[in-house]
Write a protein that holds these residues in place. Sequence first.
Motif, PDB file in Angstrom:
ATOM      1  N   THR A   1       0.857  -1.187   0.000  1.00 26.50           N
ATOM      2  CA  THR A   1       0.000   0.000   0.000  1.00 26.50           C
ATOM      3  C   THR A   1       0.889   1.232   0.000  1.00 26.50           C
ATOM      4  N   ILE A   2       0.292   2.357  -0.326  1.00 29.28           N
ATOM      5  CA  ILE A   2       1.060   3.601  -0.346  1.00 29.28           C
ATOM      6  C   ILE A   2       1.579   3.947   1.043  1.00 29.28           C
ATOM      7  N   GLU A   3       0.806   3.554   2.107  1.00 26.70           N
ATOM      8  CA  GLU A   3       1.267   3.820   3.471  1.00 26.70           C
ATOM      9  C   GLU A   3       2.526   3.023   3.807  1.00 26.70           C
ATOM     10  N   GLN A   4       2.655   1.834   3.241  1.00 30.13           N
ATOM     11  CA  GLN A   4       3.816   0.999   3.545  1.00 30.13           C
ATOM     12  C   GLN A   4       5.107   1.573   2.966  1.00 30.13           C
TER      13      GLN A   4
ATOM     14  N   VAL B   1      -4.257  11.328   4.394  1.00 34.40           N
ATOM     15  CA  VAL B   1      -2.930  10.736   4.303  1.00 34.40           C
ATOM     16  C   VAL B   1      -2.382  10.512   5.687  1.00 34.40           C
ATOM     17  N   LYS B   2      -1.918   9.328   5.922  1.00 33.35           N
ATOM     18  CA  LYS B   2      -1.245   9.047   7.182  1.00 33.35           C
ATOM     19  C   LYS B   2       0.234   9.315   7.006  1.00 33.35           C
ATOM     20  N   VAL B   3       0.742  10.259   7.752  1.00 32.42           N
ATOM     21  CA  VAL B   3       2.150  10.609   7.663  1.00 32.42           C
ATOM     22  C   VAL B   3       2.920   9.768   8.656  1.00 32.42           C
ATOM     23  N   ASN B   4       4.200   9.645   8.461  1.00 37.74           N
ATOM     24  CA  ASN B   4       5.051   8.812   9.304  1.00 37.74           C
ATOM     25  C   ASN B   4       4.854   9.111  10.777  1.00 37.74           C
ATOM     26  N   GLU B   5       4.829   8.083  11.596  1.00 33.88           N
ATOM     27  CA  GLU B   5       4.672   8.277  13.032  1.00 33.88           C
ATOM     28  C   GLU B   5       5.759   9.194  13.546  1.00 33.88           C
TER      29      GLU B   5
ATOM     30  N   GLU C   1       4.135  16.769  -1.681  1.00 31.92           N
ATOM     31  CA  GLU C   1       4.106  15.948  -2.889  1.00 31.92           C
ATOM     32  C   GLU C   1       3.544  14.560  -2.591  1.00 31.92           C
ATOM     33  N   PHE C   2       3.870  14.004  -1.400  1.00 30.11           N
ATOM     34  CA  PHE C   2       3.339  12.685  -1.047  1.00 30.11           C
ATOM     35  C   PHE C   2       1.820  12.734  -0.890  1.00 30.11           C
TER      36      PHE C   2
ATOM     37  N   ARG D   1      -4.070  11.437  -5.649  1.00 30.88           N
ATOM     38  CA  ARG D   1      -4.258  10.983  -7.039  1.00 30.88           C
ATOM     39  C   ARG D   1      -4.436   9.470  -7.116  1.00 30.88           C
ATOM     40  N   LEU D   2      -3.969   8.744  -6.093  1.00 29.05           N
ATOM     41  CA  LEU D   2      -4.169   7.309  -6.051  1.00 29.05           C
ATOM     42  C   LEU D   2      -5.526   6.937  -5.470  1.00 29.05           C
TER      43      LEU D   2
END
Length: 800
Positions: A57-60, A87-91, A74-75, A81-82
């Motif tokens: 997944t995009i989160e992975q 959006v889950k940002v890095n912990e 940009e992320f 777009r996906l």
Amino acid sequence: MKKIIPLFLLMFALFQSVKMQSQDIMKSTDLSTIKVDNLSENDIAEIKSQLIANKQTIEQVMPMVLSKGMTAAEFIKLKLRLGASTVKVNETTTGTDTDRKQEAVVNIKEKDNQNSLIFGSQLFDNPTLNFEPNLKIASPVNYVLGPGDELQVSVFGVQEYNATVVVSVEGKVSIQNVGQFSVSGMTFEAATTKIKSAIAKVYSTVASGQSQVGISLSRIRTIKITLIGSKQPGNYSISSLATVYNALFLGGGPGNNETYRNIELLRNNKVIKIVDIYNFLVNGSQEDNLGLKDNDVIRIPAYKLRVILEGEVKRPGIFEMKDGETFDDLLRFASGFNDLAYKASVNVIQKTDKEFKVKDIKSSEFKNYIPKSGDVFKVSKILNRFENRISIDGAVFRPDTYSFNEGMRILDLVSKADGLKEDAYTNRAAIIRVKPDLTSEIVNVDLAKAINGDAEANILLKKEDRVTVYSILEFKEDYNVTIDGEISNPGVYHYFENLTLNDLLIQAGGLTGSASKRVEVARMIKSEEIDDTNPKKVELINIEISASNNEQAKNFALQPFDVINIRKVAVYEKPEMVTVSGAVNYAGNYVLANKKDKIYDVIQRAGGLTSLANIDGVKIRRPIDTKQIEKIKNINLKLDKKDSIQNRVINKLALDLKYATIPVNWKEVEKNQESNTNVTLFPGDIIEVSTFREGVKVAGNVLLTSEIPYDKSKGFGYYINAVGGVDNQGWQRKSYIIYPNGEAAVSKSFLFLRFNPKVKPDSQIIVPQKPERRKLSTVEFISIGSILASLSLIFVTAFK
């Protein structure tokens, strides 16, 4: 190509295993330059298919791409777009392993220019506001635990134990050697008490107080909520500590036609709170900002009543009103009137079923008027006029604007201005008065009579009167006198009563050393009658002064507009010098002893020429006077405007040459001192006598700039050939020679014969450059050919 390279790097980063990506991209890939907006729809589809193929997944892959330089913005664009809205940002942690963690939620904020006038919309457009919960505070005792929360359990003292326990999906926590406990739905305080009690049963030192138990909330769970009616409606995963405002911010706030005053918070299909954002915006109250729970729904219905407030208020815009709220409440939302507002009444445009209508709301009705949907309130400015203004200027001590009172008279206003000045003209003062029809009139006042107690002269004033007190100085002409000639500071000076010539001489800095005793005063002629028989324009007065002490025998009184000329003494010449340099016996500076000193006289005073002197190398360098340059500037050569010859000549004289060279034929001078070549010298002249040199220098457009030994049997062409001849730009037939005395000679041609100048020792031959010639273009050749063809046809036709 620019798009393919970053796309390749991105695909390489996304579609390898995380471990391999960390190793390879660290060495060779920089994702900081990737622009998601430049990716095509095919590129996005390819990324989706590759993610599916790699079971990712995009989160992975997010931590890896962020660490390699891809910006968070940009992320976010890539994930949107996906197909994701959040959006889950890095912990993130706050710095240590014991800090509380929480998956943050980010949403793109776009400025809503369309609805920027709606009061409250700016709260959700500002990216610096997010209402995120503070994770650094102590564990809240009333926090309700649920699946996904993480507890840090520690035993310290005689016995030690440390573990991280997670609330399972069944709502239980499991502690080694202690057991499993249900904590879901319990507050953090209650769960802490329960866990400590269970641990104390297993660890005996806890019960005895030899060991202590510490429990903290190390990770906050994520809950699901739903937003309906916001600009970005949908399901959101947010912190369990989040509040209503936090969720509203993530959704971009109410939509275009949704309410800001009646937002519903639904829990278990019941409305538990009506949120009014104005309560926060106007009063700063957060009583409506309740904490959210899993599966809460925030519903934003459509607004019922909106009005527009324009004009002179502190915060104009579009406002939403509730039932029962009045115009006073609307003013409170807009922070009240500004300083220029007209507060007596407000104009409102209302909408009826068929048309518009206008209504005026008086200030007494503000508390009772109930706005209607679509009302447009306009607050106008106060008038640019004064209700009690009066002014005075002129010959008073404090000219200014003052307050007007009924019954005020002219002397009252003069008293407010601290009285009249000494130069005040009291026979007449003027009042400019505005009449009821707004035209102006002038009222004259006799201040002298008013001051002496005349009640009629002490005129009654009206508001907006402008009083002018004249000064006697305004009626006097500004007289002056002029002094010129041999005076230190010639110029124009003010005339004062009883001014004398002695006074003026001192003011002008005194006489110069060249001043004579003769002074001429020109005085204007005044007469009531015209005398055509008298041709004089002025009267000339000649007087004598003592030049040594700036005084005169009789103190001459001056009159206005006199022109005084101080004459120069007949003979007053300061010593002036010339310079002699080069091959003379006594070089240096010499004073011109005679007005007609010639070069022969000065060289004889310098000891004559030395044995090494070149008698053909005597010349005079004379400074170019600025007056000469001005004369050249004033000459009209009648050249084309685009021709720069005259400008080049002037710049050459002013910037480059600075000296004019005068050749001297010394042989002729020695034979005959009356010869024209025995030049009369001017101050500043420089006499140069060159030392004899046998070489001939050749320069310019030649192959080799050099000095060739002099050979009296050789001619002009010999020396040019001796340096290799002219180069491809050299113009040999225009070559010239400069002799040692500064005289020049050029080559001449007659028929097929060429005559070159004679060469002497220490001369310099110059070969100039050929002028540039523009070649004819193809079009010009064709034009010339056409003209010749036409001429040929004319001649053939004429002689048939």
